[in-house]
Write a protein that holds these residues in place. Structure first.
Motif, mmCIF file in Angstrom:
data_model
loop_
_atom_site.group_PDB
_atom_site.id
_atom_site.type_symbol
_atom_site.label_atom_id
_atom_site.label_comp_id
_atom_site.label_asym_id
_atom_site.label_seq_id
_atom_site.Cartn_x
_atom_site.Cartn_y
_atom_site.Cartn_z
ATOM 1 N N TYR A 336 32.855 51.804 41.140
ATOM 2 C CA TYR A 336 32.961 51.555 40.194
ATOM 3 C C TYR A 336 33.574 50.016 40.031
ATOM 4 O O TYR A 336 34.055 49.498 40.475
ATOM 5 C CB TYR A 336 34.267 52.209 39.607
ATOM 6 C CG TYR A 336 33.971 53.679 39.202
ATOM 7 C CD1 TYR A 336 33.985 54.353 37.854
ATOM 8 C CD2 TYR A 336 33.674 54.589 40.091
ATOM 9 C CE1 TYR A 336 33.677 55.465 37.624
ATOM 10 C CE2 TYR A 336 33.417 56.028 39.913
ATOM 11 C CZ TYR A 336 33.319 56.337 38.563
ATOM 12 O OH TYR A 336 32.948 57.758 38.188
ATOM 13 N N VAL A 337 32.760 49.319 39.097
ATOM 14 C CA VAL A 337 32.853 47.898 38.738
ATOM 15 C C VAL A 337 33.834 47.702 37.710
ATOM 16 O O VAL A 337 33.421 48.151 36.530
ATOM 17 C CB VAL A 337 31.595 47.206 38.568
ATOM 18 C CG1 VAL A 337 31.602 45.581 38.585
ATOM 19 C CG2 VAL A 337 30.730 47.547 39.969
ATOM 20 N N ARG A 338 34.896 47.208 37.821
ATOM 21 C CA ARG A 338 35.921 46.518 36.628
ATOM 22 C C ARG A 338 35.987 44.964 36.505
ATOM 23 O O ARG A 338 36.154 44.459 37.548
ATOM 24 C CB ARG A 338 36.890 47.336 36.569
ATOM 25 C CG ARG A 338 36.833 49.100 36.653
ATOM 26 C CD ARG A 338 38.343 49.661 37.138
ATOM 27 N NE ARG A 338 37.939 50.951 37.001
ATOM 28 C CZ ARG A 338 37.971 51.668 38.016
ATOM 29 N NH1 ARG A 338 37.774 51.209 39.549
ATOM 30 N NH2 ARG A 338 37.861 53.225 38.013
ATOM 31 N N ASN A 339 36.238 44.528 35.147
ATOM 32 C CA ASN A 339 36.756 43.184 34.997
ATOM 33 C C ASN A 339 38.147 43.450 35.103
ATOM 34 O O ASN A 339 38.926 44.237 34.288
ATOM 35 C CB ASN A 339 36.152 42.709 33.787
ATOM 36 C CG ASN A 339 34.727 42.313 33.713
ATOM 37 O OD1 ASN A 339 34.254 42.000 34.843
ATOM 38 N ND2 ASN A 339 33.954 42.375 32.673
ATOM 39 N N PHE A 340 38.973 42.452 35.736
ATOM 40 C CA PHE A 340 40.424 42.542 35.517
ATOM 41 C C PHE A 340 40.953 41.137 35.496
ATOM 42 O O PHE A 340 40.318 40.163 35.478
ATOM 43 C CB PHE A 340 41.032 43.101 37.128
ATOM 44 C CG PHE A 340 40.809 42.034 38.216
ATOM 45 C CD1 PHE A 340 41.860 41.077 38.424
ATOM 46 C CD2 PHE A 340 39.604 41.780 38.792
ATOM 47 C CE1 PHE A 340 41.761 40.199 39.594
ATOM 48 C CE2 PHE A 340 39.461 40.953 39.971
ATOM 49 C CZ PHE A 340 40.424 40.138 40.268
ATOM 50 N N ASP A 341 42.179 41.211 35.252
ATOM 51 C CA ASP A 341 43.187 40.066 35.269
ATOM 52 C C ASP A 341 44.674 40.265 35.666
ATOM 53 O O ASP A 341 44.986 41.487 35.460
ATOM 54 C CB ASP A 341 43.158 38.986 34.138
ATOM 55 C CG ASP A 341 43.749 39.486 32.755
ATOM 56 O OD1 ASP A 341 44.138 40.664 32.934
ATOM 57 O OD2 ASP A 341 43.887 38.735 31.786
ATOM 58 N N GLY A 342 45.440 39.280 35.933
ATOM 59 C CA GLY A 342 46.851 39.548 36.432
ATOM 60 C C GLY A 342 47.592 38.494 36.572
ATOM 61 O O GLY A 342 46.934 37.385 36.893
ATOM 62 N N ALA A 343 48.575 38.524 36.513
ATOM 63 C CA ALA A 343 49.752 37.339 36.512
ATOM 64 C C ALA A 343 51.195 37.623 37.270
ATOM 65 O O ALA A 343 51.395 38.879 36.994
ATOM 66 C CB ALA A 343 49.744 36.288 35.616
ATOM 67 N N TYR A 344 51.901 36.725 37.808
ATOM 68 C CA TYR A 344 53.283 36.830 37.911
ATOM 69 C C TYR A 344 54.075 35.623 37.711
ATOM 70 O O TYR A 344 53.411 34.554 37.574
ATOM 71 C CB TYR A 344 53.479 37.295 39.348
ATOM 72 C CG TYR A 344 53.135 36.261 40.449
ATOM 73 C CD1 TYR A 344 54.083 35.411 40.855
ATOM 74 C CD2 TYR A 344 52.015 36.810 41.327
ATOM 75 C CE1 TYR A 344 53.778 34.526 41.951
ATOM 76 C CE2 TYR A 344 51.815 35.967 42.177
ATOM 77 C CZ TYR A 344 52.880 34.835 42.685
ATOM 78 O OH TYR A 344 52.169 33.870 43.684
ATOM 79 N N PHE A 345 55.199 35.716 37.389
ATOM 80 C CA PHE A 345 56.226 34.487 37.016
ATOM 81 C C PHE A 345 57.378 34.733 37.922
ATOM 82 O O PHE A 345 57.976 35.796 37.570
ATOM 83 C CB PHE A 345 56.205 34.232 35.686
ATOM 84 C CG PHE A 345 55.078 33.991 34.846
ATOM 85 C CD1 PHE A 345 54.470 32.783 34.804
ATOM 86 C CD2 PHE A 345 54.537 35.284 34.590
ATOM 87 C CE1 PHE A 345 53.343 32.770 34.040
ATOM 88 C CE2 PHE A 345 53.168 35.039 33.632
ATOM 89 C CZ PHE A 345 52.704 33.837 33.551
ATOM 90 N N TYR A 346 57.997 33.911 38.592
ATOM 91 C CA TYR A 346 59.245 34.011 39.262
ATOM 92 C C TYR A 346 60.124 32.736 38.730
ATOM 93 O O TYR A 346 59.954 31.977 38.545
ATOM 94 C CB TYR A 346 59.100 33.662 40.718
ATOM 95 C CG TYR A 346 58.652 34.714 41.758
ATOM 96 C CD1 TYR A 346 59.586 35.147 42.837
ATOM 97 C CD2 TYR A 346 57.321 34.947 41.904
ATOM 98 C CE1 TYR A 346 59.039 36.258 43.422
ATOM 99 C CE2 TYR A 346 56.969 36.008 42.853
ATOM 100 C CZ TYR A 346 57.786 36.653 43.525
ATOM 101 O OH TYR A 346 57.349 37.626 44.640
ATOM 102 N N PHE A 347 61.703 33.322 38.778
ATOM 103 C CA PHE A 347 62.578 32.459 38.519
ATOM 104 C C PHE A 347 63.561 32.756 39.678
ATOM 105 O O PHE A 347 64.093 33.732 39.488
ATOM 106 C CB PHE A 347 63.133 32.663 37.162
ATOM 107 C CG PHE A 347 64.409 31.656 36.699
ATOM 108 C CD1 PHE A 347 64.561 30.534 36.659
ATOM 109 C CD2 PHE A 347 65.656 32.580 36.898
ATOM 110 C CE1 PHE A 347 65.835 29.685 36.643
ATOM 111 C CE2 PHE A 347 66.852 31.837 36.581
ATOM 112 C CZ PHE A 347 66.673 30.501 36.547
ATOM 113 N N LEU A 348 64.037 31.758 40.327
ATOM 114 C CA LEU A 348 65.066 31.688 41.418
ATOM 115 C C LEU A 348 65.744 30.847 41.226
ATOM 116 O O LEU A 348 65.731 29.575 41.041
ATOM 117 C CB LEU A 348 64.449 31.660 42.779
ATOM 118 C CG LEU A 348 63.089 32.263 42.959
ATOM 119 C CD1 LEU A 348 62.224 31.715 44.186
ATOM 120 C CD2 LEU A 348 63.349 33.890 43.384
#
Length: 440
Positions: A336-348
């Protein structure tokens, strides 16, 4: 013979203590005028460049529902919503060889992970350096893929208990077997004193499977700006990178599934063309990341961000790259072929000292960007593998000394509401982790 054995034990103890005083004492102790003394000196000179390190991470976890699925250390048992576990137990050995001018010529690392679930290899690689231009190095073996920031951040140093869902799905186990060229100047001038390029060729499925199941190789690259001081901004440090991944899985079936728009709706469409057999289904990613750290009077404030998008090939029930080629009742399953996206954001943020730190993180991973919400329906050929997840995490870290770290962390996990049975609304899978880390 006993004297020889006792002397050898003394040598090893002194060598691995890593203390210069012990090393000087050893040099005074060894009499190089006889054969035994020369042998001890040889051992000392060879293994003086060995470093042994490791850490263990015992932890307790509590999740909001018995038997919940989670990326916070593995799924829970069907009748359990809490557990003690040894998340990681690592032992690592590094060895560096220097030439007569004290320049690095080769470097070797092996690392094992031992838990109640068994023992596995985590790193087994070697690197050799050229010393004419002092710019190139070649790494071969099993090592971390050169993609993104979080994937390459050690579990011993990471502030969150686990990498984000996106990082775990796209780069499961983080490591793969291959070869990588590194361009980074070891001089104090030139463009590559501030830039670093890693470019490698890998099997593709990583350590999630016992062997490579096709001839296709994946190419991974990362161009990074090394941490750079910004004196005009209170001595802040900035670093960034762009990453690319071009790979795929060779289809061993004549069937492929792709998301298509038809009659005003999206469907997971079956493509049964004979040309699909031995066709390379894509795993193509592009990503960018940045880190910005501001020193405080006691500690620092840090921001991190990373975004990845692309095309991922996996199976009907999961968007993870399969470790072994999927088979059901002896028949090769379709991919199965899918288009994806994602991200993360840190605050320390340190709290008045380097011993105390708070962590806040937000990440998302959308396994199929073509559909969302109630459009994700089994009637249209979709599954839970097409859902989007958003996670908000927050925690507190206490580091009383360099060998001890306590982590208290809570993840609020939210999946999008869909038409998939069992996922019509958010599933109860928030998780709390209490961890102690001992390291040396």
């Amino acid at each position: 013979m006993k004297l020889r054995l006792l002397s050898l034990i003394l040598v090893c103890n002194l060598i691995f203590s890593g203390k210069s005083v012990a090393q000087r004492f050893l040099m005074d102790l060894v009499d190089t005028t006889n054969q035994m003394g020369k042998g001890m000196l040889s051992i000392y000179e060879r293994y003086n460049r060995v470093r042994i390190s490791g850490y263990i991470q015992p932890q307790f976890q509590l999740i909001t529902k018995e038997g919940a699925e989670t990326y916070g250390g593995g799924n829970f048992s069907p009748m359990s919503n809490n557990r003690f576990m040894l998340r990681r137990g690592r032992l690592r050995v590094d060895y560096a060889h220097l030439n007569e001018r004290s320049e690095p010529t080769s470097y070797f690392v092996f690392q094992f992970d031992g838990t109640e679930r068994g023992v596995a290899i985590r790193d087994f690689w070697g690197r050799f350096y050229e010393n004419k231009y002092k710019m190139f190095a070649l790494t071969t073996g099993m090592f971390a893929r050169p993609f993104g920031y979080e994937v390459n951040l050690s579990s011993a140093n990471r502030e969150t208990p686990e990498r984000g869902r996106m990082s775990q799905i796209l780069m499961r186990t983080e490591r793969d077997i291959g070869a990588m060229l590194t361009v980074s100047s070891r001089k104090d001038h030139g463009l590559f004193t501030v830039l670093k390029l890693d470019l490698g060729v890998f099997n593709g499925q990583g350590m999630s499977g016992p062997m490579d199941y096709d001839s296709h190789k994946d190419v991974i690259g990362r161009l990074s700006l090394k941490p750079t001081k910004i004196q005009s901004f209170n001595g802040a440090t900035f670093s960034a990178a762009v990453s690319g991944y071009r790979g795929g899985i060779t289809s061993q079936s004549a069937v492929l599934h792709k998301t298509r728009h038809q009659s005003g709706e999206y469907y997971m469409v079956r493509d049964s063309s004979a040309n699909n057999f031995r066709k390379v289904a894509p795993r193509n990613y592009a990503g960018a990341d940045a880190q910005f750290s501001i020193p405080n009077r006691k500690g620092e404030t840090e921001f991190r961000a990373e975004y990845i998008r692309g095309r991922q090939t996996a199976t009907f029930a999961s968007s993870e790259t399969p470790g072994v080629y999927p088979v059901t009742n002896g028949v090769k399953d379709p991919l199965y072929v899918r288009n994806f996206d994602g991200a993360y954001f840190y605050f320390l943020q340190n709290l008045g000292s380097e011993e105390h730190q708070i962590v806040m993180k937000y990440d998302w991973y959308d396994a199929n960007t073509s559909v969302s919400g109630r459009q994700v329906s089994s009637a249209n050929g979709f599954s839970k593998a097409d859902l989007r997840y958003d996670t908000v995490g927050m925690g507190y870290i206490y580091i009383p000394n360099s060998s001890l770290k306590f982590t208290f962390y809570y993840d609020f996990v939210r999946n999008e509401s869909s038409s998939i049975t069992g996922f019509e609304q958010d599933v109860a899978d928030d998780i709390f982790t209490c961890r102690v880390q001992y390291n040396f």
